[in-house]
Design an enzyme around this catalytic site. Sequence first.
Site, PDB file in Angstrom:
ATOM      1  N   HIS A  24       2.835  17.701   2.395  1.00  0.00           N
ATOM      2  CA  HIS A  24       4.043  16.929   2.679  1.00  0.00           C
ATOM      3  C   HIS A  24       4.952  17.017   1.468  1.00  0.00           C
ATOM      4  CE1 HIS A  24       1.197  15.286   5.591  1.00  0.00           C
ATOM      5  NE2 HIS A  24       2.228  14.832   6.281  1.00  0.00           N
ATOM      6  N   VAL A 196      15.051   9.143   6.799  1.00  0.00           N
ATOM      7  CA  VAL A 196      14.377  10.043   7.735  1.00  0.00           C
ATOM      8  C   VAL A 196      12.906   9.632   7.803  1.00  0.00           C
ATOM      9  CG1 VAL A 196      13.602  12.414   8.150  1.00  0.00           C
ATOM     10  CG2 VAL A 196      15.925  11.986   7.339  1.00  0.00           C
ATOM     11  N   HIS A 272       9.822  16.801   6.449  1.00  0.00           N
ATOM     12  CA  HIS A 272       8.772  15.834   6.134  1.00  0.00           C
ATOM     13  C   HIS A 272       7.441  16.521   5.860  1.00  0.00           C
ATOM     14  CE1 HIS A 272       6.583  12.026   6.279  1.00  0.00           C
ATOM     15  NE2 HIS A 272       5.710  12.617   7.074  1.00  0.00           N
ATOM     16  N   GLU A 420      -2.571 -12.328   6.846  1.00  0.00           N
ATOM     17  CA  GLU A 420      -3.952 -11.893   6.628  1.00  0.00           C
ATOM     18  C   GLU A 420      -4.046 -10.455   6.129  1.00  0.00           C
ATOM     19  OE1 GLU A 420      -3.874 -15.081   9.793  1.00  0.00           O
ATOM     20  OE2 GLU A 420      -2.824 -13.174   9.499  1.00  0.00           O
ATOM     21  N   HIS A 484      -9.885 -17.145  19.860  1.00  0.00           N
ATOM     22  CA  HIS A 484     -10.379 -17.392  18.516  1.00  0.00           C
ATOM     23  C   HIS A 484     -11.882 -17.106  18.383  1.00  0.00           C
ATOM     24  CE1 HIS A 484      -6.506 -19.215  18.068  1.00  0.00           C
ATOM     25  NE2 HIS A 484      -6.777 -19.760  16.894  1.00  0.00           N
TER      26      HIS A 484
END
Length: 690
Positions: A24, A196, A272, A420, A484
Amino acid sequence: MDLQAVRDIRKLVIDLCRQHNGGHGGSAIGMAPMAVALWKHVMRYNPMNPDWFDRDRFVLSNGHAAVLLYAMLHISGHPHMSMDELRLYASAKPVDRATGKWKEALCLGHPEIHVSGVEVTTGPLGQGISNAVGLAIASRNLAATFNRPGHEVIGSHIYCVTGDGCLQEGVACEALAVAGNLGLDNLTLIYDNNRVTCDGPLDWTALEDTNAKIKALGWHVLDVPDGDGDLAVSNIVSALAEAKTLKERPTFINVRTTIGYGTLHAGTAKAHHSSFTAEDAAKFAPSGESATHTISSDTKKYFASLVDKGSALEEKWNGVLKTYSASYPELATILDQRMQGTVDVRAAGLLESMEVPDSPMATRQFNGVLFNRLITSVPSMIAGGADMWNSTNMSDAAQQELIFDRSRPSGRLVRYGIREHAMAAISNGIAAYRRGCFLPVTATFFMFYLYAAPGVRMGALSDLRVIHIATHDSIGEGQNGPTHQPVELDSLYRAMPNLQYIRPADPEEVIGAWAAALEVETTPSIISLAREPLLYGLSGTNRQKVKRGGYVLSEAQMDVKALVTLVSCGSDLQFAAEAARRLNDEGIPTRLVSMPCIELFEKQPQDYQGEVLSASKHIVSVESYVSTVWARFCDASVAMDSFGYSGSSTENYARFGMDSDGVVRKVKALIEHDNPGGKIGVSRRWRLLK
């Protein structure tokens, strides 16, 4: 010379991407001026000692651009990052030429913490930003704890580079909010604003005013309109210098760049991760030269001074540390222990001497008592919760003085808010500041560690010791209902490599769980705890045996070989114990095994595993989760096959046949069908008992 250095870096990046037709390179090419600004002009580091304690930390959050980091380690004089190592970047077959064997390459597809000079493992977008926030918390806490007027032994600044993708990730937005709220002015985030993404233009998916968004989260914001041209490096250096003067908030520098600058596909998504052409390489090569994998002699000379500069910076710091030690010898001794990672995390016998209550107590409740003793005894512990601090029973009236915030950075309790994922990822950054220097602890309901799972996974992958306290861990959670009740979540964490999922049954085993979590230095742990108190008392549990993962809790109450072995853990063990007693009373010889940690049990010698799970005709697991992992040991399971129900804990256990009545009934039905068993390690036909 800055311009020449940028050209050389861009040329090298293109060569490294072309060598194996992969990698990349687009973002790396666009960020070359940022790299020169940081590595040549701004950051404090020593190429000859990448582990210098007070170095500035650099995090490449957009980890797919790793080739830029590798190139900079090479150019700045880090001996291990040779050109031969760079030639292995993007190689599908990194083979040692001398031996013909597989080679442990350094230039991996994304940066990994195990490579010297790489601070944290990045790649999953947004994780690096969160890690950088953790590094900044660690540095700020150490400075507040140890620095004294005229003796600033901790001064490391955290620099993080990010792309558009990281800023879209929820975990990054969570971490940015935490950093702004805490006022981390030792953190600078540099935005590679090339507009981009992998699929196409940024405006396909994001139209918000990024600067306004970041300001609203409590950050200073600076702009660099041109991050590409001849003055790009000086523009970025000026912004970085200004950022160091800004206080009470972290700083965000918005640098406009062009992905794949100067190449055929510049400014497009094709830059990219596509390969580059010979024409692309020629644009950045010195006139008339066609050599690859080279750095000009001028750039080499320009960067050569960094080795001496870095050594001088560390030597100067050593002098400050020596003076500090003379003036504050006790503090200096403690700081040295923290730097060496030799703090006694076992709290000098606290776990061995801790007494358990006489009457049944919920494991989350006892854990809170134990935790509050530990945090006052372990100075390296830094903990925080995702807005469930009271519900997880981690709270204590004396904790107010331990809160970490912008006015009290020496505190060791972080309020993460309802974030979290960021909580877990930030804690990884704290752990990564220096191994053993900090012991991060997180806490929330077990169900919400599903939100945190990518961060937990990155900690396991990176060999970082973080302890996660997960409460409300079964259908006994009760009236909050199936949203939960994490009936399937244990399977994820028990399958995760290098993670200890420990589910203690009572206070005695809670102590053992902490001991097991503290004993390992390169493994995170989840201590999984029940909301509800035990209905039945347990006898025979043993804190010392928890570290073996599983052990025999009781034998058959008759002088015969057990026909049935019940294997259980956590809040389900009480029902298995009561069922074992009843089965024995009814003439069905039954052994009971407590297995709080399967991962630890599987590390035990085969002989020990065989002794614990001796060849009963039926080995049956009892746990109010969806059973997946138990088929390794058992031929049947008393388990869940639904998401649970909104009812009281006792009603839920009865409803799903997970109480002692249900276990007895299902085991008897199994015996009546006389299903054959098998030996340990031999494949057997597994059944879910209904």
